[in-house]
Design an enzyme around this catalytic site. Structure first.
Site, PDB file in Angstrom:
ATOM      1  N   HIS A  66      43.804  43.248 -32.699  1.00 18.10           N
ATOM      2  CA  HIS A  66      44.743  44.322 -33.043  1.00 18.10           C
ATOM      3  C   HIS A  66      45.795  44.396 -31.934  1.00 18.10           C
ATOM      4  O   HIS A  66      45.460  44.608 -30.762  1.00 18.10           O
ATOM      5  CB  HIS A  66      44.005  45.653 -33.210  1.00 18.10           C
ATOM      6  CG  HIS A  66      43.006  45.623 -34.320  1.00 18.10           C
ATOM      7  ND1 HIS A  66      41.694  46.014 -34.169  1.00 18.10           N
ATOM      8  CD2 HIS A  66      43.137  45.190 -35.609  1.00 18.10           C
ATOM      9  CE1 HIS A  66      41.065  45.853 -35.330  1.00 18.10           C
ATOM     10  NE2 HIS A  66      41.910  45.352 -36.213  1.00 18.10           N
ATOM     11  N   GLU A  69      46.180  47.181 -29.017  1.00 14.23           N
ATOM     12  CA  GLU A  69      45.026  47.547 -28.183  1.00 14.23           C
ATOM     13  C   GLU A  69      45.192  46.843 -26.834  1.00 14.23           C
ATOM     14  O   GLU A  69      44.656  45.770 -26.593  1.00 14.23           O
ATOM     15  CB  GLU A  69      43.732  47.202 -28.908  1.00 14.23           C
ATOM     16  CG  GLU A  69      43.629  47.988 -30.221  1.00 14.23           C
ATOM     17  CD  GLU A  69      42.396  47.668 -31.042  1.00 14.23           C
ATOM     18  OE1 GLU A  69      41.547  46.880 -30.592  1.00 14.23           O
ATOM     19  OE2 GLU A  69      42.301  48.215 -32.159  1.00 14.23           O
ATOM     20  N   HIS A 160      38.172  45.347 -27.782  1.00 12.60           N
ATOM     21  CA  HIS A 160      39.082  46.244 -28.510  1.00 12.60           C
ATOM     22  C   HIS A 160      39.196  47.594 -27.801  1.00 12.60           C
ATOM     23  O   HIS A 160      38.391  47.905 -26.926  1.00 12.60           O
ATOM     24  CB  HIS A 160      38.524  46.535 -29.916  1.00 12.60           C
ATOM     25  CG  HIS A 160      38.554  45.377 -30.849  1.00 12.60           C
ATOM     26  ND1 HIS A 160      39.373  45.321 -31.957  1.00 12.60           N
ATOM     27  CD2 HIS A 160      37.863  44.213 -30.846  1.00 12.60           C
ATOM     28  CE1 HIS A 160      39.183  44.186 -32.601  1.00 12.60           C
ATOM     29  NE2 HIS A 160      38.267  43.488 -31.947  1.00 12.60           N
ATOM     30  N   GLU A 224      34.166  48.118 -27.788  1.00 10.38           N
ATOM     31  CA  GLU A 224      35.204  49.157 -27.881  1.00 10.38           C
ATOM     32  C   GLU A 224      35.261  49.849 -26.521  1.00 10.38           C
ATOM     33  O   GLU A 224      34.311  50.507 -26.107  1.00 10.38           O
ATOM     34  CB  GLU A 224      34.851  50.167 -28.983  1.00 10.38           C
ATOM     35  CG  GLU A 224      34.830  49.581 -30.387  1.00 10.38           C
ATOM     36  CD  GLU A 224      36.227  49.299 -30.956  1.00 10.38           C
ATOM     37  OE1 GLU A 224      37.226  49.692 -30.307  1.00 10.38           O
ATOM     38  OE2 GLU A 224      36.297  48.677 -32.028  1.00 10.38           O
TER      39      GLU A 224
HETATM   40 ZN    ZN Z   1      40.603  46.837 -32.654  1.00 11.80          ZN
END
Ligand code: ZN
Length: 344
Positions: A66, A69, A160, A224
């Protein structure tokens, strides 16, 4: 210290070079300190291979699936800088991947579609394919080639940051289908790196980490690491233990200051897909990931459908009303302790 990187990237860092959207001809290569061969396999795909050890692990570090990020992207650029400067010796096979340079350059999550739903061998690209689909296809091929060469452990961390805040600031998602000594060891290691919760999921998924776990046989995690912020606004201190953990992993050293910590374990108990444009979430926009709900609470409504919490302790993850029709808009998780207690 010789400036090795200049022969691959000119005056730029790996990230800056990658964002120029280069077409890489052939496979530019060189040897750096400690007799490590470096090959640029593709734009944003850098392979490090120590020449003098046989029992090497194979570690894939990916960021920027993404594009907005930014913290993991900055972390990886810094790690690559320190590898080239000789500060971090590379002791294992290492593939560093900046996954979606076009989205990063545009400062957006995605150009056309969510790349982390495309890692599936069913979706072969064609002339109408999006940039993400084309890039994803190349990433799958490079990842397979990398892991096919593995002689020891295969490990993948896909880094991420999340759209929302979280009860657990840093957490991991484990798509590995079976518990094994390798996954248990990784759980312990991730705890030492400051990961507070690990979510196991056996749901069929087309994320990058699910692909490397399923197809390449890697022990894989989506990590994350905090909340999305623009470039330059990340607080490096928040990522210090992750950075020192990755550094120790790459250089095969042990950070003896790191203490084992308790990691909360969760499992996915349900997913809610957006079926029509009527889809709505029934909690406020600032409700953070892992917020707990009670039996009877309504979490989402759609045309002729609503999701009602079926057991106390269900928690929400990755709620997003703005996904495409048919895609996952909400994940429901439950702590493994609660699941065990309900079975007994
Ligand atoms: Zn992500």
């Amino acid at each position: 210290m010789a400036d090795f990187k200049s022969s691959l990237f000119g005056d730029h860092s790996f990230l800056e070079f990658t964002l120029q959207d280069n077409t890489i001809e052939g496979c530019p290569a060189m040897t750096i300190d400690n007799n490590v061969r470096v090959e640029l396999w593709d734009n944003g795909i850098l392979y490090f291979h120590p020449q003098d050890d046989l029992a090497l692990n194979s570690i894939l570090l990916s960021v920027g699936v993404h594009g907005n990020e930014t913290a993991p992207i900055e972390i990886i650029d810094q790690l690559v800088r320190e590898i080239f400067s000789g500060k971090i010796p590379v002791k294992h096979n290492l593939l560093v991947v900046i996954a979606n340079p076009k989205a990063i350059a545009k400062n957006c999550r995605q150009c056309d579609e969510n790349m982390n739903r495309l890692f599936s061998q069913d979706s072969m690209p064609n002339s109408n394919s999006s940039d993400e689909c084309l890039r994803c296809h190349r990433l799958m091929i490079h990842s397979q080639i990398f892991f096919q060469r593995a002689k020891a452990q295969k490990i993948h961390y896909d880094l991420h940051t999340a759209i929302r805040g979280s009860v657990y600031k840093q957490f991991a998602i484990s798509p590995n289908s079976i518990a094994s000594p390798a996954t248990e060891y990784q759980y312990e290691l991730l705890g030492q790196w400051g990961i507070q919760a690990i979510l196991s999921t056996q749901q069929k998924s087309s994320t990058y980490s699910a692909f490397t776990a399923r197809v390449c046989g890697a022990t894989s995690f989506t990590l994350e690491l905090g909340q999305v912020k623009p470039f330059g606004e990340n607080n490096v201190d928040e990522f210090a233990s992750i950075i020192s953990g990755l550094t120790a992993l790459i250089s095969d050293t042990r950070d003896l200051t790191m203490l084992p910590s308790i990691v909360e374990r969760f499992s996915v108990v349900g997913e809610v897909a957006k079926q029509t444009e009527s889809f709505r979430l029934c909690f406020s926009e600032d409700t953070v990931n892992f917020t707990e709900f009670q039996k009877g609470d309504i979490l989402a409504i759609d045309h002729n459908y609503q999701y009602v919490v079926s057991a106390n302790g269900e928690r929400i993850l990755f709620p997003n009303e703005n996904v495409a029709i048919g895609q996952r808009a909400l994940v429901i998780v439950q702590s493994e302790d609660n699941i065990k207690a309900s079975i007994l």
